[in-house]
Design an enzyme around this catalytic site. Structure first.
Site, mmCIF file in Angstrom:
data_model
loop_
_atom_site.group_PDB
_atom_site.id
_atom_site.type_symbol
_atom_site.label_atom_id
_atom_site.label_comp_id
_atom_site.label_asym_id
_atom_site.label_seq_id
_atom_site.Cartn_x
_atom_site.Cartn_y
_atom_site.Cartn_z
ATOM 1 N N HIS A 119 0.535 -1.054 -0.114
ATOM 2 C CA HIS A 119 -0.379 0.216 0.146
ATOM 3 C C HIS A 119 0.829 1.639 0.018
ATOM 4 C CE1 HIS A 119 -2.961 2.622 0.735
ATOM 5 N NE2 HIS A 119 -2.127 3.000 2.177
ATOM 6 N N CYS A 233 -4.515 3.408 -4.622
ATOM 7 C CA CYS A 233 -3.662 4.128 -4.192
ATOM 8 C C CYS A 233 -2.193 4.105 -4.158
ATOM 9 C CB CYS A 233 -2.757 3.255 -2.624
ATOM 10 S SG CYS A 233 -1.975 1.203 -3.220
#
Length: 361
Positions: A119, A233
């Site tokens: 992430h 993301c």
């Protein structure tokens, strides 16, 4: 088709472990499922509307973000401690940090880090106030809901709980990013540049409302035709870096890698939107085929049912080479090709400065 919402500028905040029980797609099962399918398919050895043949299909932006549907609930609360982006003094010096950590690190530690499923976020530090900030973009209702729909008995069409949004909050969790990931300085900007970036983030957040898991292209080759781009993301981080470079930021020369999940297919076929496929005059055979494809991705009550669904998914994607993609609120058919699905961790360089007059520093 209902689309979940409610992540406007006033709702930005920090992700957390607060929970509201609901029809959330269990990530602790579908994360390893994606890995299993990627490994299995790696081992396994049309004509649509001409006006739609622009590749890759441009990501659709919207004029506003819709309100959330009460049906859509997240297991982990979106942005619970968020705050508005502050206005910095123009002569402030702001450090920009690259932040990266394993997906679901708060639950699994470095497990997915070993598989390079990461992430991405951005950190900022004000030299004048010595305050730190984190900014990221992620799913409102977790990854499963952004990738697959719910098949509700009372509705003819699949029901999607798919939105992503920006999250901004004060502080940087050093342990979270450093222990199993990355926290590194990538640029220094002025307070004035930061304020311009903040205005752009607000606009980007209000118009780019849904998450897209997959990058779809013709083959693993770098020059292969790309059909659809992901919107996740890492793409938010990359867009922000590009905006900062446009404003005059000078980035360091360091290697930066990002996780991507690929589907490989021949040229996609446009099928239609919800009304044309599932409406009163829609194609009932096609509607049934789409719902049949998505059925194995439903939440599962038992391990036996989950394993059976994996076999059904393998049969559809690998044996019959079929995948139905929902993109821009429209359905597409993907004639799948080997290696079918692949998770990569690829280098995407930091941008070069677009503007040589870096005022305010």
């Amino acid at each position: 088709m209902a689309q979940a919402g409610g992540a406007g500028a006033g709702a930005w905040g920090r992700r957390g472990a607060g929970a509201g029980a609901g029809p959330e797609r269990a990530p602790w099962r579908w994360a390893p499922a994606l890995l299993w399918l990627a490994a299995a398919t790696a081992a396994a050895a049309a004509a649509g509307d001409p006006s739609r043949r622009q590749w890759p299909v441009p990501y659709k932006r919207f004029s506003f973000r819709p309100e959330p549907d009460p049906y859509c609930q997240a297991k982990y609360t979106f942005c619970p401690t968020g705050s508005p982006i502050p206005v910095m003094k123009d002569d402030d010096v702001i450090e920009v940090f690259r932040l990266q950590a394993p997906v679901w690190e708060f639950k699994y530690g470095d497990l997915l880090g070993h598989l390079k499923i990461m992430h991405d976020a951005i950190g900022f530090r004000s030299t004048l106030t010595e305050k730190n900030y984190t900014m990221e973009w992620y799913e409102l209702f977790q990854l499963g809901n952004c990738t697959f729909p719910h098949l509700r008995p009372e509705m003819n069409a699949p029901f999607w709980c798919n939105q992503g949004a920006a999250c901004f909050f004060e502080g940087i969790d050093d342990n979270h990013w450093k222990e199993n990931g990355t926290l590194v300085l990538v640029a220094t900007i002025s307070g004035g540049m930061f304020n311009k970036m903040a205005k752009w983030v607000k606009q980007d957040n209000e118009t780019g409302i849904y998450y897209e898991t997959w990058t779809v292209q013709a083959s693993p080759k770098k020059e292969a035709e790309k059909w659809f781009e992901s919107y996740d993301c890492s793409k938010f981080v990359l867009r922000t870096y590009e905006k900062l470079a446009e404003l005059g930021a000078d980035f360091k020369k360091i290697e930066t890698n990002y996780t991507r999940i690929f589907l490989y297919s021949g040229e996609p076929t446009y099928l239609g939107n919800e009304t044309s496929v599932f409406g009163p005059t829609g194609n009932k055979t096609l509607a049934l085929a789409i719902k049949k494809f998505y059925y194995p991705f439903k939440p599962h009550l038992s391990t036996k049912e989950f394993l059976l669904s994996l076999l059904q998914i393998f049969d559809a994607v690998v044996i019959h080479r079929e995948f139905y993609l929902f993109y821009n609120f429209e359905y597409w058919f993907l004639p799948m090709k080997s290696p079918f699905i692949k998770i990569t961790y690829e280098e995407i360089p930091l941008p070069n400065r677009k503007n040589r007059t870096l005022s305010g520093l």
